[in-house]
Design a protein around this motif. Structure first.
Motif, PDB file in Angstrom:
ATOM      1  N   SER A   1       0.814  -1.218   0.000  1.00  0.00           N
ATOM      2  CA  SER A   1       0.000   0.000   0.000  1.00  0.00           C
ATOM      3  C   SER A   1       0.845   1.264   0.000  1.00  0.00           C
ATOM      4  O   SER A   1       0.317   2.376   0.145  1.00  0.00           O
ATOM      5  CB  SER A   1      -0.923   0.003   1.228  1.00  0.00           C
ATOM      6  N   ASP A   2       2.160   1.104  -0.132  1.00  0.00           N
ATOM      7  CA  ASP A   2       3.090   2.238  -0.197  1.00  0.00           C
ATOM      8  C   ASP A   2       3.079   3.109   1.055  1.00  0.00           C
ATOM      9  O   ASP A   2       3.227   4.332   0.981  1.00  0.00           O
ATOM     10  CB  ASP A   2       2.780   3.124  -1.417  1.00  0.00           C
ATOM     11  N   VAL A   3       2.899   2.515   2.223  1.00  0.00           N
ATOM     12  CA  VAL A   3       2.915   3.295   3.458  1.00  0.00           C
ATOM     13  C   VAL A   3       3.967   2.789   4.450  1.00  0.00           C
ATOM     14  O   VAL A   3       4.112   3.358   5.531  1.00  0.00           O
ATOM     15  CB  VAL A   3       1.530   3.309   4.146  1.00  0.00           C
ATOM     16  N   LEU A   4       4.702   1.753   4.101  1.00  0.00           N
ATOM     17  CA  LEU A   4       5.704   1.217   5.013  1.00  0.00           C
ATOM     18  C   LEU A   4       6.824   2.227   5.257  1.00  0.00           C
ATOM     19  O   LEU A   4       7.383   2.304   6.351  1.00  0.00           O
ATOM     20  CB  LEU A   4       6.283  -0.089   4.457  1.00  0.00           C
ATOM     21  N   GLU A   5       7.123   3.018   4.242  1.00  0.00           N
ATOM     22  CA  GLU A   5       8.154   4.049   4.365  1.00  0.00           C
ATOM     23  C   GLU A   5       7.837   5.008   5.511  1.00  0.00           C
ATOM     24  O   GLU A   5       8.743   5.515   6.181  1.00  0.00           O
ATOM     25  CB  GLU A   5       8.255   4.816   3.045  1.00  0.00           C
ATOM     26  N   ASN A   6       6.562   5.261   5.762  1.00  0.00           N
ATOM     27  CA  ASN A   6       6.170   6.197   6.819  1.00  0.00           C
ATOM     28  C   ASN A   6       6.625   5.732   8.192  1.00  0.00           C
ATOM     29  O   ASN A   6       6.915   6.547   9.073  1.00  0.00           O
ATOM     30  CB  ASN A   6       4.649   6.383   6.823  1.00  0.00           C
ATOM     31  N   ALA A   7       6.664   4.423   8.403  1.00  0.00           N
ATOM     32  CA  ALA A   7       7.085   3.892   9.698  1.00  0.00           C
ATOM     33  C   ALA A   7       8.584   4.012   9.899  1.00  0.00           C
ATOM     34  O   ALA A   7       9.066   4.074  11.040  1.00  0.00           O
ATOM     35  CB  ALA A   7       6.660   2.422   9.828  1.00  0.00           C
ATOM     36  N   PHE A   8       9.349   4.063   8.804  1.00  0.00           N
ATOM     37  CA  PHE A   8      10.809   4.098   8.901  1.00  0.00           C
ATOM     38  C   PHE A   8      11.383   5.510   8.776  1.00  0.00           C
ATOM     39  O   PHE A   8      12.557   5.726   9.054  1.00  0.00           O
ATOM     40  CB  PHE A   8      11.426   3.216   7.819  1.00  0.00           C
ATOM     41  N   ALA A   9      10.571   6.458   8.349  1.00  0.00           N
ATOM     42  CA  ALA A   9      11.060   7.820   8.123  1.00  0.00           C
ATOM     43  C   ALA A   9      11.725   8.446   9.351  1.00  0.00           C
ATOM     44  O   ALA A   9      12.717   9.170   9.205  1.00  0.00           O
ATOM     45  CB  ALA A   9       9.917   8.710   7.628  1.00  0.00           C
ATOM     46  N   PRO A  10      11.236   8.208  10.599  1.00  0.00           N
ATOM     47  CA  PRO A  10      11.866   8.844  11.766  1.00  0.00           C
ATOM     48  C   PRO A  10      13.216   8.242  12.158  1.00  0.00           C
ATOM     49  O   PRO A  10      13.907   8.797  13.015  1.00  0.00           O
ATOM     50  CB  PRO A  10      10.834   8.615  12.895  1.00  0.00           C
ATOM     51  N   LEU A  11      13.611   7.124  11.573  1.00  0.00           N
ATOM     52  CA  LEU A  11      14.835   6.434  11.982  1.00  0.00           C
ATOM     53  C   LEU A  11      16.088   7.197  11.575  1.00  0.00           C
ATOM     54  O   LEU A  11      16.091   7.950  10.596  1.00  0.00           O
ATOM     55  CB  LEU A  11      14.876   5.034  11.360  1.00  0.00           C
ATOM     56  N   LEU A  12      17.166   6.974  12.325  1.00  0.00           N
ATOM     57  CA  LEU A  12      18.480   7.470  11.920  1.00  0.00           C
ATOM     58  C   LEU A  12      18.914   6.734  10.654  1.00  0.00           C
ATOM     59  O   LEU A  12      18.422   5.644  10.354  1.00  0.00           O
ATOM     60  CB  LEU A  12      19.496   7.260  13.037  1.00  0.00           C
TER      61      LEU A  12
END
Length: 249
Positions: free
Chosen positions: A197-208
């Motif tokens: 669904s192209d939303v997995l990136e949102n969970a990883f965006a805050p990571l270093l």
């Protein structure tokens, strides 16, 4: 509703220097990545998850992408969720049975067969949003866009979303087990569905950057698995891998 067809671009990648220099030789060996104890399996052990608002997989995917996917059930018993029960009724009443791939296309509206358009689940995103409003996760507002008003659903329970993001992050970082069959099945399904669904990136965006690169590397390992081979292993969930195959092929 986000299209469920496989995107050729795959996951959106953060363009870091470390990622650009990554190559096949960086692929972690089984020995390197096995950081958990034998027999340890991930579950809903984050604080409060079992005592507070419980979301369906579709609601979690929508929440991750806030700015589904289809669940196919083996049992025809009602689930208590209107969308899931609607899908289940279509599946139960259809003879001869359709394949998992066909049902994903039919229920998501991706089919080109005009005689089967009635199988599509209508207004999925809006109905999921209303469910989250009823659970106190979102609220409903009207926003004016020049000539018309649009209904929007801003987030009100950010704590729940942050716990969800943390759970997804930990699955491929601190609690990575390097074996999909030892991962919590619901969480594994969430990762695959969020990617589709192209939303997995949102969970990883805050990571270093280094955490991000490691998380993406491990997600790619999951995406590159042979679904057919995984479905034939002992004590596996064949249906889960059938759905994964439909999304990633």
């Amino acid at each position: 509703m986000t299209s469920l067809t496989q995107r050729s671009s795959g996951l959106v990648q953060r363009r870091t220097e470390a990622f650009r220099k990554a190559s096949d030789k960086d692929r972690p060996s089984g020995k390197e990545d096995q950081q958990s104890r034998p027999g340890e399996e991930q579950g809903d052990d984050d604080t409060g998850d079992s005592k507070e608002t419980r979301l369906t997989l579709m609601e979690e995917v929508l929440l991750l992408g806030l700015k589904d996917r289809e669940v196919i059930c083996k049992s025809d018993a009602p689930t208590g969720d209107v969308l899931l029960d609607e899908a289940l009724k279509h599946i139960k009443d259809t003879q001869p049975p359709e394949t998992v791939q066909s049902w994903i296309e039919l229920l998501s509206g991706e089919t080109w067969n005009p005689l089967k358009l009635h199988y599509q689940l209508r207004n999925v995103r809006e109905r999921l949003a209303k469910n989250l409003v009823e659970k106190g996760v979102l609220t409903t507002e009207k926003q004016n866009f020049l000539l018309f008003d649009m209904t929007t659903h801003p987030l009100t329970n950010n704590n729940l979303k942050q716990r969800l993001i943390k759970k997804v992050q930990e699955a491929v970082l601190d609690k990575w087990v390097n074996d999909p069959h030892r991962m919590d099945k619901r969480l594994l399904a969430l990762i695959f569905l969020a990617h589709s669904s192209d939303v997995l990136e949102n969970a990883f965006a805050p990571l270093l950057d280094d955490q991000y690169d490691l998380a993406m590397k491990r997600v790619r390992l999951l995406l590159e698995l042979d679904s057919e081979g995984e479905s034939m292993k002992a004590n596996t969930n064949e249906l889960l891998w059938s759905v994964v195959a439909a999304f990633t092929k």
